[in-house]
Design a protein around this motif. Structure first.
Motif, mmCIF file in Angstrom:
data_model
loop_
_atom_site.group_PDB
_atom_site.id
_atom_site.type_symbol
_atom_site.label_atom_id
_atom_site.label_comp_id
_atom_site.label_asym_id
_atom_site.label_seq_id
_atom_site.Cartn_x
_atom_site.Cartn_y
_atom_site.Cartn_z
ATOM 1 N N ALA A 10 0.807 -1.213 0.000
ATOM 2 C CA ALA A 10 0.000 0.000 0.000
ATOM 3 C C ALA A 10 0.842 1.266 0.000
ATOM 4 O O ALA A 10 0.299 2.357 -0.143
ATOM 5 N N ARG A 20 2.782 3.940 -1.571
ATOM 6 C CA ARG A 20 2.757 4.322 -2.981
ATOM 7 C C ARG A 20 3.734 5.431 -3.337
ATOM 8 O O ARG A 20 4.250 5.458 -4.442
ATOM 9 N N ALA A 52 1.272 4.086 4.971
ATOM 10 C CA ALA A 52 0.344 3.933 3.849
ATOM 11 C C ALA A 52 -1.005 4.570 4.131
ATOM 12 O O ALA A 52 -1.737 4.941 3.205
#
Length: 513
Positions: free
Chosen positions: A3, A5, A391
């Motif tokens: 997750a 990014r 995340a």
């Protein structure tokens, strides 16, 4: 990790790129994007601007860093300062889920002695920046000096001493900008003293760099046996590390060889502590006054009350680097580092979510280039342990580059860097040399495509290139005078052995400084 990014790494030198590599090695999702921000339009940090130009093997490390920066999950974002005059640390926290600061140690340590600000006294850092083509570098060095004193006995001091006595043939094949090359070849001290306050067993240079001083053409390398003998480690090296024993063996060998009458000379001195720089009536350095020291039995030295003066018109201090505060980040003035816990930035003693450090700003200016790899790996390990919480941090859906553009900043992307590379290759061909660095901001930004109209793209390099040279095979040779008008002059028709062919494109305007 899946997750996580969006991560920013501030600094594209070894520590920054090693941090990127450690992140990529752990990415299994393909969703991760890493933006590598640098205030300069060029990547590689001290590998480009700190490694001596005649050390081609070490400079080839750029190819390893390049492979990481060319990964499709990575974006190079140059010409973006962080802190004063640029993007703030607060803005970065809002744009990225995590930020790793790898900003190094940007200034040098001072001697703190009378006369340090005399004309002809400077830091080795300033000199290295000049001959390495750093766009912030100054000039005005006393290159006509007969005698120079380099205070310090580390690898930077060795580099500076070596560059001072190099000849034209040895510098011609490097990427050194043309102006420093010409100035060093026409000037250059005939006598260079490299001086340490402690003994040879405590010197910080590595054996390979030290031994190179004994192989320089036309240069005598001299050491005084009496100064070596003052060091208990020299008289009985059995308990010392192998690298130190090798250094002592090299120094001992030079002490037993008579000088050969070469035109230039490097003398390594030990157990001398600088106490004052002596000046002329017009405020220039004329000599350095040293106090003789002796081992104190605890690994340090003590003053003996004996003094010696060494004539010098140029003094370069090389006694270490120091980190500087980055606005918006906590800073420990005593250590010159950002407070951290295994790379996690500490604010008032507690980890600051999403903020990390690696490299010299984390641990201080210690180690060699390779030391940055485990340092960065430790920091990334902490970041990955925090990945689940990171995340969940909200970030804008828009690209961070659009924010930078809206704020009036013009990032130089990887394609812009490729334009700089192409321009430096063209400049080298025009000078019958290999690649030659562009040494100023306007030239670099023009080559990156950020210059004024008529001076953009990889085949142009500076403000002098508004009108391309008309005849094929000619090159616009820029004057070093700010008021002079650049004119086209015939490019060389043949290259010297070992260099690339001269340019033939009518649109190539070489910035020859």
């Amino acid at each position: 990790m899946s997750a996580l990014r969006r991560v920013a790494v501030v600094g594209s030198g070894p520590s920054g790129v090693y941090a990127v590599q450690a992140l990529l090695d752990q990415d299994r999702s393909g969703e991760l994007t890493v933006d590598v921000l640098d205030r300069l339009p060029c990547p590689y940090g001290l590998v480009r601007y700190g490694v001596a130009p005649d050390h081609e093997k070490i400079k080839s490390l750029q190819q390893n860093l390049r492979r990481v920066l060319q990964d499709p999950r990575v974006r190079f974002v140059g010409n973006v300062p962080v802190g004063e005059g640029g993007v703030s640390t607060e803005e970065l926290r809002g744009l990225y889920q995590a930020v790793v600061y790898c900003v190094g140690a940007a200034t040098d340590r001072r001697l703190g002695i009378p006369g340090e600000d005399l004309a002809g006294s400077c830091s080795a850092t300033e000199f290295v920046a000049w001959y390495s083509g750093h766009p912030d570098a100054g000039d005005g060095f006393p290159l006509a000096a007969r005698s120079a004193v380099v205070i310090g006995v580390g690898n930077v001091a060795v580099d500076v001493a070596r560059i001072l006595v190099r000849g034209a043939a040895e510098l011609h094949g490097t990427d050194m900008p043309q102006t420093p090359l010409d100035a060093l070849v026409s000037g250059g001290a005939r006598q260079v003293h490299m001086v340490g306050r402690r003994g040879p067993a405590q010197a910080k240079f590595t054996t390979k760099e030290l031994r190179e001083l004994g192989t320089l053409p036309g240069v005598d390398t001299v050491v005084r046996e009496a100064e070596l003998a003052r060091d208990p480690g020299y008289t009985d090296p059995s308990g010392l590390p192998a690298a130190t024993r090798r250094n002592l063996a090299a120094l001992g060998g030079w002490s037993r060889v008579a000088a050969g009458g070469a035109t230039r000379r490097i003398e390594l001195r030990f157990f001398l502590r600088p106490v004052e720089l002596l000046g002329t009536d017009d405020g220039a350095v004329r000599a350095v006054r040293f106090e003789r020291t002796a081992p104190d039995g605890r690994g340090g030295v003590r003053g003996t009350g004996e003094f010696e003066e060494i004539e010098a018109q140029w003094v370069l201090r090389s006694v270490g680097y120091r980190g500087v505060p980055l606005p918006g980040l906590p800073f420990d003035a005593a250590t010159g580092t950002v407070p951290h816990e295994r790379g996690r930035v500490l604010r008032e003693g507690a980890p600051s979510p999403g903020e990390y450090v690696a490299g010299w700003i984390k641990r201080g200016p210690t180690g060699v280039i390779g030391t940055n790899r485990p340092c960065a790996k430790e920091t990334v390990g902490s970041l990955l342990a925090d990945a689940e919480a990171l995340a969940a941090r909200p970030v804008p859906a828009s690209d961070p580059l659009s924010h930078l553009g809206a704020a009036g900043r013009t990032p130089v992307t990887w394609n812009g860097w490729l334009g700089i590379e192409a321009a430096e290759e063209a400049l080298g061909r025009s000078l019958a040399r290999s690649t030659v660095k562009i040494p100023d901001w306007s030239g670099l930004l023009a080559a990156a495509g950020e210059g004024p109209p008529g001076c953009r793209g990889p085949s142009t390099t500076a403000r002098y290139c508004a009108t391309p040279c008309a005849p094929t095979g000619t090159t616009r040779r820029a004057s070093t005078s700010a008021t002079a008008t650049a004119s086209c002059t015939p490019a060389p028709t043949t290259a010297t052995p070992g260099t690339r062919s001269p340019p033939t494109s009518p649109t190539c305007c070489a910035y020859a400084r």
